[in-house]
Design an enzyme around this catalytic site. Structure first.
Site, PDB file in Angstrom:
ATOM      1  N   GLY A   1       9.933   4.595  -4.112  1.00  0.00           N
ATOM      2  CA  GLY A   1       8.551   4.658  -4.597  1.00  0.00           C
ATOM      3  C   GLY A   1       7.576   4.185  -3.555  1.00  0.00           C
ATOM      4  N   ASN A   2       6.352   3.948  -3.964  1.00  0.00           N
ATOM      5  CA  ASN A   2       5.334   3.440  -3.035  1.00  0.00           C
ATOM      6  C   ASN A   2       4.482   2.399  -3.752  1.00  0.00           C
ATOM      7  OD1 ASN A   2       2.844   4.792  -4.190  1.00  0.00           O
ATOM      8  ND2 ASN A   2       4.228   6.535  -3.911  1.00  0.00           N
ATOM      9  N   ARG A   3       3.578   1.780  -3.005  1.00  0.00           N
ATOM     10  CA  ARG A   3       2.871   0.619  -3.536  1.00  0.00           C
ATOM     11  C   ARG A   3       1.550   0.958  -4.230  1.00  0.00           C
ATOM     12  NH1 ARG A   3       1.614  -2.522   0.897  1.00  0.00           N
ATOM     13  NH2 ARG A   3       0.688  -3.935  -0.601  1.00  0.00           N
ATOM     14  N   SER A   4       1.301   2.222  -4.509  1.00  0.00           N
ATOM     15  CA  SER A   4       0.043   2.566  -5.169  1.00  0.00           C
ATOM     16  C   SER A   4       0.033   2.009  -6.599  1.00  0.00           C
ATOM     17  CB  SER A   4      -0.118   4.084  -5.207  1.00  0.00           C
ATOM     18  OG  SER A   4      -1.284   4.404  -5.919  1.00  0.00           O
TER      19      SER A   4
END
Ligand code: C5P
Length: 393
Positions: free
Chosen positions: A202-205
């Site tokens: 995933g990513n940190r958004s």
């Protein structure tokens, strides 16, 4: 939006705190004008902390700045919750006996009031006539709801719930908003690609910027569909969220929602690759040894596909979060990206370990297909959202 929340002296005044909070969380600037009687039910410090502004009560404060009319003149929307029988009579009579009365007479903003009183008072011929008078002048009424009143009695007279008041107020303001009648799809958050039942790439958004865009568009009258990918914060109640997890789910939801949208704003951070296969059970180090190799396959580029297939007149806006910190180099990357993606506008921002993602502020440059800069904004994510919508207009 500059919203004045008027509070008059009824027990439901304690619920006005929820109304003020919802407006603030939705990114609006709130000025509370409370009557003396209201402050017997709810404390000034509470209202000041929640509204993040001084509370105005006295007609004779701020005389030099002509405050008795200035607050009303600056308002984009006035909401009075609760509105007592006495206040409604004052409104019907056009009296300016206190600061709230002056504020309302000095304003041309839409007005919504949320009556709250005992059933007998609500049904009294005087109140009925006063309500007729003020609705005839274009003042909007929400409620009262039917239910338990302060004492043992129940019936019509209960103030509407704060979320309902806020939704009605924003819809009212939106009718005259500059995006009224426009259908806007906003994506927010970050997609997650599962590796096994418990892990993902995933990513940190966090979704904060996309939610701010959605809320700003709602406030300006747009009909908004917010598609949230793993949002880390709740979207305020005024906007319904369609929750998705992976890029493929997001692609499907966007394709459906975009079919009749005037504008699509792709603020979500989308995973470019997903694991080729998802392990049916937890991947164990005991069976993997020292190196675990993952094979990833490319996800569709939703923004690119959308831009290719867009209808005439539809506007597609992309975001580009880059770790490049030099503004000139960021612009070069942005220009190449908008050419590749084929969207109409690209919102460029710099992200890193401490900037961009999950923070409350942002700094962006907006470019159009030609590569020209058409807008810049620094400040809260709501400020940035409104600048994007200004460019869109
Ligand atoms: O290529 P990059 O990920 O930097 O592009 C960012 C923009 O493209 C964002 O608007 C994002 O929502 C969108 N995007 C997409 N599908 C992908 C990757 C990014 O729609 N697979």
């Amino acid at each position: 939006m500059n919203i004045v929340v008027g509070i008059t002296g009824g027990i439901a005044a304690y619920k006005a705190v929820g109304v003020v909070r919802a407006f603030v969380l939705a990114g609006h600037s709130v000025q509370v004008v409370a009557t003396d009687a209201a402050l017997r039910f709810v404390g000034k410090p509470t209202l000041e902390a929640i509204s993040r502004n001084p509370v105005h009560t006295d007609l004779y404060d701020g005389v030099a700045e002509v405050r008795h009319v200035a607050i009303g003149q600056a308002a984009d929307l006035i909401v009075v919750a609760p509105a007592t029988a006495n206040f409604i009579a004052q409104l019907a009579g056009g009296f300016a006996a206190d600061l709230l009365g002056n504020t309302i007479l000095a304003s041309t903003a839409p007005i919504l009031i949320a009556p709250a009183m005992h059933t007998e008072m609500w049904q009294n011929a005087a109140t009925v006539a006063n309500i007729q008078t003020i609705t005839g002048r274009g003042i909007h009424i929400i409620g009262p709801a039917v239910g338990q009143l302060t004492g043992k009695d129940s019936g019509p007279g209960r103030m509407s719930e704060p979320d309902d008041i806020v939704a009605a107020a924003l819809a009212l303001a939106g009718r005259s908003g500059d995006l009224a009648g426009k259908r806007i799809v906003v994506t927010a958050g970050g997609t997650r690609e599962p590796l096994d039942p418990v892990r993902f790439i995933g990513n940190r958004s966090s979704g904060k910027q996309g939610i701010a865009v959605a809320m700003a568009a709602v406030s300006r009258g747009a009909e908004v569909t917010l598609i949230g990918a793993n949002l880390e914060v709740d979207a305020p109640g005024q906007v319904a969220v369609l929750h998705v997890g992976t890029t493929l789910e997001l692609a499907e939801a966007v394709a459906l929602a975009a079919a009749d949208a005037d504008v699509v704003i792709m603020a979500a951070a989308v995973a470019d690759y997903r694991p080729e296969s998802v392990a049916p059970a937890k991947i164990k180090k005991e069976t993997q040894g020292d190196i675990l190799q993952l094979t990833l396959v490319k996800n569709p580029d939703i923004l690119h596909d959308l831009s290719l297939s867009k209808r005439a007149g539809q506007i597609i806006i992309g975001f580009a979060a880059e770790t490049e910190t030099d503004p000139a180099a960021l612009l070069v990357l942005g220009r190449a990206k908008i050419a590749r993606k084929g969207c109409d506008y690209l919102v460029l921002n710099s992200v890193g370990w401490t900037t961009g993602f999950a923070t409350d502020g942002n700094a962006v440059t907006i470019i159009r297909a030609s590569g020209d800069i058409v807008g810049e904004a620094t400040g809260s994510k709501t400020t940035v959202a409104n600048r994007i919508l200004d460019v869109l207009l």
